[in-house]
Motif scaffolding. Structure first.
Motif, PDB file in Angstrom:
ATOM      1  N   VAL A   1      -4.802  -6.144   1.420  1.00 49.28           N
ATOM      2  CA  VAL A   1      -4.100  -5.453   2.675  1.00 49.28           C
ATOM      3  C   VAL A   1      -2.633  -5.788   2.762  1.00 49.28           C
ATOM      4  CG1 VAL A   1      -4.897  -7.024   4.385  1.00 49.28           C
ATOM      5  CG2 VAL A   1      -4.166  -4.679   5.120  1.00 49.28           C
ATOM      6  N   GLY A   2      -2.410  -7.224   2.223  1.00 43.83           N
ATOM      7  CA  GLY A   2      -0.922  -7.845   2.316  1.00 43.83           C
ATOM      8  C   GLY A   2      -0.050  -7.082   1.485  1.00 43.83           C
ATOM      9  N   ASN A   3      -0.556  -6.410   0.276  1.00 46.04           N
ATOM     10  CA  ASN A   3       0.362  -5.796  -0.491  1.00 46.04           C
ATOM     11  C   ASN A   3       0.825  -4.395   0.093  1.00 46.04           C
ATOM     12  OD1 ASN A   3       0.294  -7.375  -2.714  1.00 46.04           O
ATOM     13  ND2 ASN A   3      -1.330  -6.412  -3.737  1.00 46.04           N
ATOM     14  N   PHE A   4      -0.013  -3.715   0.966  1.00 41.27           N
ATOM     15  CA  PHE A   4       0.435  -2.690   1.803  1.00 41.27           C
ATOM     16  C   PHE A   4       1.601  -2.941   2.792  1.00 41.27           C
ATOM     17  CE2 PHE A   4      -3.609  -0.910  -0.293  1.00 41.27           C
ATOM     18  CZ  PHE A   4      -3.204   0.165  -0.544  1.00 41.27           C
ATOM     19  N   TYR A   5       1.327  -4.095   3.331  1.00 42.58           N
ATOM     20  CA  TYR A   5       2.318  -4.449   4.308  1.00 42.58           C
ATOM     21  C   TYR A   5       3.714  -4.715   3.519  1.00 42.58           C
ATOM     22  CZ  TYR A   5       3.339  -6.514   8.983  1.00 42.58           C
ATOM     23  OH  TYR A   5       4.161  -6.812  10.138  1.00 42.58           O
ATOM     24  N   ALA A   6       3.692  -5.241   2.331  1.00 40.58           N
ATOM     25  CA  ALA A   6       4.840  -5.403   1.631  1.00 40.58           C
ATOM     26  C   ALA A   6       5.561  -3.949   1.065  1.00 40.58           C
ATOM     27  CB  ALA A   6       4.570  -6.148   0.320  1.00 40.58           C
ATOM     28  N   TYR A   7       4.484  -3.165   0.927  1.00 35.80           N
ATOM     29  CA  TYR A   7       5.071  -1.728   0.743  1.00 35.80           C
ATOM     30  C   TYR A   7       5.934  -1.102   1.762  1.00 35.80           C
ATOM     31  CZ  TYR A   7       1.342  -1.991  -2.893  1.00 35.80           C
ATOM     32  OH  TYR A   7       0.573  -2.426  -4.001  1.00 35.80           O
ATOM     33  N   VAL A   8       5.486  -1.503   3.070  1.00 34.94           N
ATOM     34  CA  VAL A   8       6.053  -0.802   4.126  1.00 34.94           C
ATOM     35  C   VAL A   8       7.243  -1.498   4.426  1.00 34.94           C
ATOM     36  CG1 VAL A   8       5.729  -0.550   6.867  1.00 34.94           C
ATOM     37  CG2 VAL A   8       4.148   0.000   5.299  1.00 34.94           C
ATOM     38  N   THR A   9       7.431  -2.816   3.873  1.00 35.85           N
ATOM     39  CA  THR A   9       8.825  -3.678   4.160  1.00 35.85           C
ATOM     40  C   THR A   9       9.683  -2.944   3.182  1.00 35.85           C
ATOM     41  OG1 THR A   9       7.387  -5.713   4.397  1.00 35.85           O
ATOM     42  CG2 THR A   9       9.756  -5.773   3.773  1.00 35.85           C
ATOM     43  N   HIS A  10       9.431  -2.677   2.006  1.00 35.61           N
ATOM     44  CA  HIS A  10      10.175  -1.900   0.875  1.00 35.61           C
ATOM     45  C   HIS A  10      10.558  -0.567   1.621  1.00 35.61           C
ATOM     46  CE1 HIS A  10      11.817  -0.451  -2.819  1.00 35.61           C
ATOM     47  NE2 HIS A  10      11.067   0.755  -2.591  1.00 35.61           N
ATOM     48  N   ILE A  11       9.789   0.182   2.107  1.00 36.73           N
ATOM     49  CA  ILE A  11      10.142   1.302   2.454  1.00 36.73           C
ATOM     50  C   ILE A  11      11.129   1.601   3.665  1.00 36.73           C
ATOM     51  CG2 ILE A  11       9.322   3.648   3.474  1.00 36.73           C
ATOM     52  CD1 ILE A  11       6.559   3.143   2.054  1.00 36.73           C
ATOM     53  N   CYS A  12      11.054   0.596   4.523  1.00 34.76           N
ATOM     54  CA  CYS A  12      11.946   0.542   5.684  1.00 34.76           C
ATOM     55  C   CYS A  12      13.270  -0.302   5.216  1.00 34.76           C
ATOM     56  CB  CYS A  12      11.218  -0.420   6.688  1.00 34.76           C
ATOM     57  SG  CYS A  12       9.611   0.323   7.501  1.00 34.76           S
ATOM     58  N   GLY A  13      13.503  -0.496   3.768  1.00 35.79           N
ATOM     59  CA  GLY A  13      14.706  -0.832   3.434  1.00 35.79           C
ATOM     60  C   GLY A  13      15.086  -2.542   3.398  1.00 35.79           C
ATOM     61  N   PHE A  14      13.838  -3.277   3.407  1.00 36.52           N
ATOM     62  CA  PHE A  14      13.872  -4.517   3.454  1.00 36.52           C
ATOM     63  C   PHE A  14      13.457  -4.957   2.160  1.00 36.52           C
ATOM     64  CE2 PHE A  14      13.430  -3.489   8.124  1.00 36.52           C
ATOM     65  CZ  PHE A  14      14.678  -3.878   8.663  1.00 36.52           C
TER      66      PHE A  14
END
Length: 485
Positions: free
Chosen positions: A92-105
């Protein structure tokens, strides 16, 4: 098929890393034998031995390592028994990382920004993430069977063009908390454990850690201070120690002041090289407290550097907790983009009046690894450290752990009635926390902070608006400083 492809990729990466380690050691002339320990065993050992618990549940959770994203162990006080291994495909941590990327970070670096941003949004897309990753019968499951680029593209295609990053952040935060709390609760109930030690990058999420600590029946929770992969070295050391020690038990980690300290001669050399006026202050803690009470920003460099991601008083920027606007103007000086307010360092004997439900997480709170709901008094008196959701991420400061830092806050309390100060890491954006006196002076000048307290020396910034005449009267002149006064 996606899972098989994922594992082929991970095996190749692991083989390349091991070959790289061997090559690097050879190039540097190190011919010592290499002993490898499992990624999650190292996380677990770091959390368990550092916690000081006699027995309990040890749970790890991250993006993945050595084929797993989570291990669950139980200790009876003599040895760890592994109960469960969760394949890293289901992280589930990877999905959190995907959101970090999508939000521009930057994924795997800026997840803390998502945690802070989540409080400003609404979980409009929680159902989307629940269709991709969920909790089921004691496990976390990647029900969408997607990872990395494919997962990012699927999330992006499911979002409206005008989605708000804060709503996306709120959604993944809610889903993360729901999944992980259920996962942890399952293993607590299954084992009957009342003590819980945690490690792995997912537990850098301070809001998640609060939700876990609130679980009924949990007597004590501890998060290893360097919960990410930077803590694996400590876990490997514990593993080797356990394998070779003939008697006794590992000593709990009572503090993280494990880094380098710098002598007076080096400090004086760098201070003189800076061409900045400096003063020796024999009662530096009292002077720092007075400056903070007058509204100055003070960068502090003292003693041994902290191990881990948090500055805990020895490499910190300090300020009064009464001015909420500091989160805007000081972050701009430091060239940071943050959505969570600065953290408070709080006298341990005054913390009960500041936060709710401290008891089972006091140990975790020594290292800024968890948030708590703030009392109404705290919200009214120290608004600069309270997030929009009414929480704060404190460091509890004890006199026996860091007597000098404790004295600063105690002196500040005498002057203001407040048992806490703002504490943010002493570094510029995207740079590591300052390590040497030269680092400290460079960052101090670049950020245009008011004062630098470097051991027992004070340097005032040329652009500081605080007049030197307001500084407390000197009581002594250090012998090595006479030529500079």
């Amino acid at each position: 098929m996606p899972k098989q492809l994922y594992h082929r990729m991970r095996v190749r990466i692991s083989q390349e890393r091991r070959a790289g380690i061997q090559r690097l050691l050879k190039e540097t002339g190190i011919e010592a034998p290499i002993r490898y320990y499992n990624h999650h065993l190292c996380h677990a050992l770091s959390a368990y031995h550092a916690s000081g618990f006699d027995s309990g549940l040890i749970l790890t959770l991250d993006g993945g390592g050595d084929g797993a994203c989570s291990h669950v162990y139980l200790s009876d006080g003599r040895a760890l028994k592994r109960l469960f291994n969760l394949d890293s495909f289901h992280s589930v941590g990877n999905f959190y990382a995907y959101v970090t990327h999508i939000c521009g970070f930057k994924a795997s670096i800026h997840e803390g920004k998502i945690t802070g941003l989540a409080a400003y949004g609404q979980p409009k897309y929680a159902d989307l993430f629940s269709s991709l990753v969920t909790y089921r019968d004691g496990e976390i499951v990647n029900v969408g069977s997607v990872y990395r680029g494919a997962a990012i593209r699927k999330i992006q295609r499911s979002l409206p063009a005008n989605f708000k990053p804060q709503d996306l952040s709120s959604s993944i935060q809610l889903v993360l908390e729901d999944i992980v709390v259920r996962y942890v609760r399952h293993w607590l109930e299954k084992t009957g454990a009342t003590h819980l030690a945690l490690a792995g990058g997912v537990f850098a999420n301070v809001k998640l850690n609060q939700r876990i600590a609130e679980l009924p029946g949990l007597t004590a929770v501890y998060i290893f201070p360097q919960m990410g992969d930077g803590g694996l070295a400590a876990g490997a050391a514990y593993a080797l120690d356990s394998a070779t020690r003939r008697q006794g038990e590992p000593v709990p980690l009572n503090n993280v002041y494990l880094g380098p300290a710098h002598g007076e001669s080096e400090i004086l050399r760098e201070a003189r090289a800076s061409d900045l006026p400096f003063e020796f202050r024999p009662e530096i803690e009292r002077d720092i407290a007075a400056l903070l009470a007058r509204g100055s920003v003070v960068a502090r460099f003292a003693g041994r550097m902290e191990f881990g991601p948090r500055a805990l008083g020895n490499r910190s920027i300090l300020y009064q907790p009464t001015d909420p606007s500091v989160n805007d103007w000081l972050n701009k000086r430091l060239k940071r983009t943050e959505f969570m307010p600065f953290a408070p360092s709080v006298l341990a004997d005054g913390a009960a009046g500041c936060f709710h439900m401290l008891n089972n997480a006091r140990r975790a709170a020594e290292f800024m690894t968890i948030t708590f709901d703030c009392t109404e008094w705290m919200k009214a008196k120290c608004p600069a450290v309270v997030h929009v959701d009414g929480t704060a991420r404190p460091q509890l400061v004890y006199p026996e752990i860091n007597p000098s830092f404790y004295k600063i806050i105690a002196e500040y309390r005498k002057l203001t009635g407040l048992p806490c100060v703002i504490n943010t890491s002493f570094n510029m954006h995207e740079e590591p926390i300052v390590c040497t006196p030269r680092d400290a002076i460079r960052a101090f000048m670049s950020a245009e902070l008011d004062y630098l307290a470097i051991d027992n020396f004070i340097i005032r910034h040329p652009k500081s608006s605080t007049e030197s005449s307001r500084f407390p009267r000197r009581t002594a002149i250090h012998e090595s400083e006479r030529q500079t006064v």
